[in-house]
Write a protein that holds these residues in place. Sequence first.
Motif, mmCIF file in Angstrom:
data_model
loop_
_atom_site.group_PDB
_atom_site.id
_atom_site.type_symbol
_atom_site.label_atom_id
_atom_site.label_comp_id
_atom_site.label_asym_id
_atom_site.label_seq_id
_atom_site.Cartn_x
_atom_site.Cartn_y
_atom_site.Cartn_z
ATOM 1 N N ASP A 144 46.977 -4.662 71.330
ATOM 2 C CA ASP A 144 46.331 -3.376 71.051
ATOM 3 C C ASP A 144 45.909 -3.275 69.589
ATOM 4 O O ASP A 144 44.849 -2.714 69.281
ATOM 5 C CB ASP A 144 47.242 -2.213 71.443
ATOM 6 N N TYR A 145 46.701 -3.830 68.667
ATOM 7 C CA TYR A 145 46.331 -3.787 67.257
ATOM 8 C C TYR A 145 45.029 -4.558 67.017
ATOM 9 O O TYR A 145 44.148 -4.114 66.282
ATOM 10 C CB TYR A 145 47.444 -4.379 66.396
ATOM 11 N N THR A 146 44.921 -5.748 67.639
ATOM 12 C CA THR A 146 43.709 -6.552 67.486
ATOM 13 C C THR A 146 42.492 -5.803 68.018
ATOM 14 O O THR A 146 41.448 -5.730 67.359
ATOM 15 C CB THR A 146 43.848 -7.894 68.224
ATOM 16 N N PHE A 147 42.626 -5.243 69.218
ATOM 17 C CA PHE A 147 41.479 -4.569 69.837
ATOM 18 C C PHE A 147 41.055 -3.331 69.042
ATOM 19 O O PHE A 147 39.850 -3.075 68.886
ATOM 20 C CB PHE A 147 41.807 -4.183 71.280
ATOM 21 N N MET A 148 42.012 -2.578 68.529
ATOM 22 C CA MET A 148 41.656 -1.380 67.760
ATOM 23 C C MET A 148 41.005 -1.753 66.435
ATOM 24 O O MET A 148 40.130 -1.041 65.946
ATOM 25 C CB MET A 148 42.887 -0.498 67.563
ATOM 26 N N GLU A 149 41.398 -2.889 65.879
ATOM 27 C CA GLU A 149 40.765 -3.351 64.645
ATOM 28 C C GLU A 149 39.335 -3.828 64.931
ATOM 29 O O GLU A 149 38.410 -3.541 64.161
ATOM 30 C CB GLU A 149 41.593 -4.489 64.035
ATOM 31 N N LEU A 150 39.149 -4.544 66.038
ATOM 32 C CA LEU A 150 37.807 -5.014 66.401
ATOM 33 C C LEU A 150 36.863 -3.841 66.687
ATOM 34 O O LEU A 150 35.650 -3.940 66.457
ATOM 35 C CB LEU A 150 37.885 -5.917 67.633
ATOM 36 N N ALA A 151 37.418 -2.737 67.182
ATOM 37 C CA ALA A 151 36.577 -1.570 67.482
ATOM 38 C C ALA A 151 35.904 -1.021 66.227
ATOM 39 O O ALA A 151 34.838 -0.397 66.323
ATOM 40 C CB ALA A 151 37.418 -0.480 68.148
ATOM 41 N N LYS A 152 36.494 -1.258 65.076
ATOM 42 C CA LYS A 152 35.886 -0.796 63.826
ATOM 43 C C LYS A 152 34.552 -1.509 63.572
ATOM 44 O O LYS A 152 33.674 -0.964 62.911
ATOM 45 C CB LYS A 152 36.837 -1.032 62.657
ATOM 46 N N THR A 153 34.430 -2.713 64.110
ATOM 47 C CA THR A 153 33.188 -3.482 63.944
ATOM 48 C C THR A 153 32.264 -3.348 65.143
ATOM 49 O O THR A 153 31.045 -3.192 64.986
ATOM 50 C CB THR A 153 33.523 -4.981 63.722
ATOM 51 N N TYR A 154 32.838 -3.387 66.354
ATOM 52 C CA TYR A 154 32.005 -3.489 67.563
ATOM 53 C C TYR A 154 31.940 -2.206 68.382
ATOM 54 O O TYR A 154 31.264 -2.179 69.417
ATOM 55 C CB TYR A 154 32.514 -4.641 68.434
ATOM 56 N N GLY A 155 32.624 -1.177 67.971
ATOM 57 C CA GLY A 155 32.541 0.089 68.691
ATOM 58 C C GLY A 155 33.585 0.214 69.785
ATOM 59 O O GLY A 155 34.483 -0.615 69.929
ATOM 60 N N THR A 156 33.444 1.248 70.593
ATOM 61 C CA THR A 156 34.470 1.594 71.578
ATOM 62 C C THR A 156 34.310 0.884 72.922
ATOM 63 O O THR A 156 35.101 1.104 73.842
ATOM 64 C CB THR A 156 34.472 3.115 71.820
ATOM 65 N N PHE A 157 33.268 0.037 73.035
ATOM 66 C CA PHE A 157 33.066 -0.742 74.260
ATOM 67 C C PHE A 157 32.493 -2.090 73.851
ATOM 68 O O PHE A 157 31.344 -2.202 73.445
ATOM 69 C CB PHE A 157 32.096 -0.004 75.191
ATOM 70 N N HIS A 161 24.209 -8.026 81.234
ATOM 71 C CA HIS A 161 24.056 -7.744 79.816
ATOM 72 C C HIS A 161 25.374 -7.164 79.305
ATOM 73 O O HIS A 161 25.700 -6.004 79.559
ATOM 74 C CB HIS A 161 22.905 -6.754 79.608
ATOM 75 N N PHE A 162 26.148 -7.991 78.617
ATOM 76 C CA PHE A 162 27.437 -7.568 78.104
ATOM 77 C C PHE A 162 27.279 -6.892 76.742
ATOM 78 O O PHE A 162 26.349 -7.204 75.981
ATOM 79 C CB PHE A 162 28.375 -8.768 77.947
ATOM 80 N N PRO A 163 28.191 -5.994 76.396
ATOM 81 C CA PRO A 163 28.161 -5.412 75.056
ATOM 82 C C PRO A 163 28.516 -6.466 74.013
ATOM 83 O O PRO A 163 29.092 -7.507 74.340
ATOM 84 C CB PRO A 163 29.225 -4.313 75.124
ATOM 85 N N PRO A 164 28.194 -6.225 72.751
ATOM 86 C CA PRO A 164 28.520 -7.208 71.706
ATOM 87 C C PRO A 164 30.021 -7.336 71.505
ATOM 88 O O PRO A 164 30.804 -6.484 71.919
ATOM 89 C CB PRO A 164 27.845 -6.628 70.462
ATOM 90 N N GLY A 165 30.398 -8.412 70.852
ATOM 91 C CA GLY A 165 31.801 -8.671 70.555
ATOM 92 C C GLY A 165 31.915 -9.867 69.641
ATOM 93 O O GLY A 165 30.900 -10.490 69.284
#
Length: 497
Positions: free
Chosen positions: A57-70, A34-38
């Motif tokens: 890193d910029y992409t991942f930090m921006e995605l975290a705003k939608t999908y959280g820290t994991f 069961h993977f986390p959302p993304g």
Amino acid sequence: MAILPEPVTLSLICILVMMCVKILMDQTKKNKYHFPPGPRPLPLIGNMHILDIKRQDYTFMELAKTYGTFFTFHFGRAKAVVLIGYEANQEALVKANYDFGDRAPMPIADDFQKNHGVIFSNGETWKITRRFTLSILRDLGMGKRPIEERIINELQYLNALIGSHNGKPFNEKVFYNATPNITFSILFGRRFDYDNPNYKKMIGIIDDVVKLTGQPEAKYYNVFPIIKYFFKTPGLVVKRVNELNEVLHEMFKEAQEAKTEDSFRTYSEAFLQKQEREKATETTEKIFTEKNLLASTFDLMVGGTETTSSTLKWAILLMMKYPDVQKKVHDEIENVIGLERPPKWEDHKVLPYCLAVMHEVQRFGNILQYLPHSTPTDVSFRGYTIPKGTIVVPLFSSVLYDETKWEDPRGFNPNHFLDANGKFLKRDEFFAFSKGRRVCAGETLARMELFMFFTGMLQKFSFTPPPGVKKEDLDLTADPFFIMRPKRYYVIATPTI
């Protein structure tokens, strides 16, 4: 009388039954995880169409705003989980360090390391090599007086080189010269003149490898290995490493001739002694091979020269950009230890502002976005079940720039590491050397070098931009190679006395 099925019919029935069993087993296995959302992936390319390949890193930090820290990210067809911010990375790398402690495949490095060395290997090879490396580095004086004396000695050569420019502009490459000699003295037992052909060749190759492995071609190759046959970069990296190995062979030959049975003076001598002992055993899987020696030496050279040198480049650029900080550094050095005797490692206890500035340089410079980990077994984490071999992205950038932990995460502010009384403040959020099982093996040495070289240069010189260049013109945007280097700049060094 029963009618038996034809042999062909029986075979087809068996095949169908086996296919059904396999489908059911695959489905059961799939349901187990069961993977986390993304973000939703596309066929074949996964989420690569939304990834800034240079500044992931910029992409991942921006995605975290939608999908959280994991969350889950698809590198092509491979699923990865991304850790964002201090809490997630601390929980995974420190509290669950074994579950997230393997190194994920990196084809651009695996082509020449082949599961050897201390950075890109796994399993028994990694465990034994890392344990040996840490032990030998300690025996050779890492963090102690013998290394301190080498740093003080090398500082004199570096300051002489800086002073030789007589107040005229020079580029930041000058600050690359000193730190390799500390690492090379541990590896080979000697220092090199800065114009020594072998010295220039070795640091030139390291420079090329850092640049090549940071190219978009190399980063896409890590995701889609098939492109190896269409792009030149993977082959060029191997070619340059092979050229470095030719030089190292000569160094090891000298070490082989100098080694004795009961003592060693260098890392290579100690390794060769272990190799001789291993040959005398009946062990089938040899660890102390020539390939592992070459790979481990490469790892120590890159980890012990490129990272520290690039950080010193950031330090001088930031001192020009923030002259008020530079003045406070000068004042503390002059008032506490004076301008005559060179700084010692012990001085970090009485120079809290200098120590805070150096830590803030590392935090702000953020020289490594991440090195991918992987899960050695099936892992349960935050309510999700992740299969063995899943790529893990522990995003160091997101910890060093965590808005919930730093007062001014995108600014340069030495007060991040000072308490209300001006004393140095140790921060758990300081992930500049990673954390957990894969923490930098040379962290103690790097801390020593950075503090002593930085304070030693600032003790003797003030650094300013060339004529016609204002501090506002200085560019703090990184060049995103394998290491996040500052862009090319020129500097003037003026003696303090």
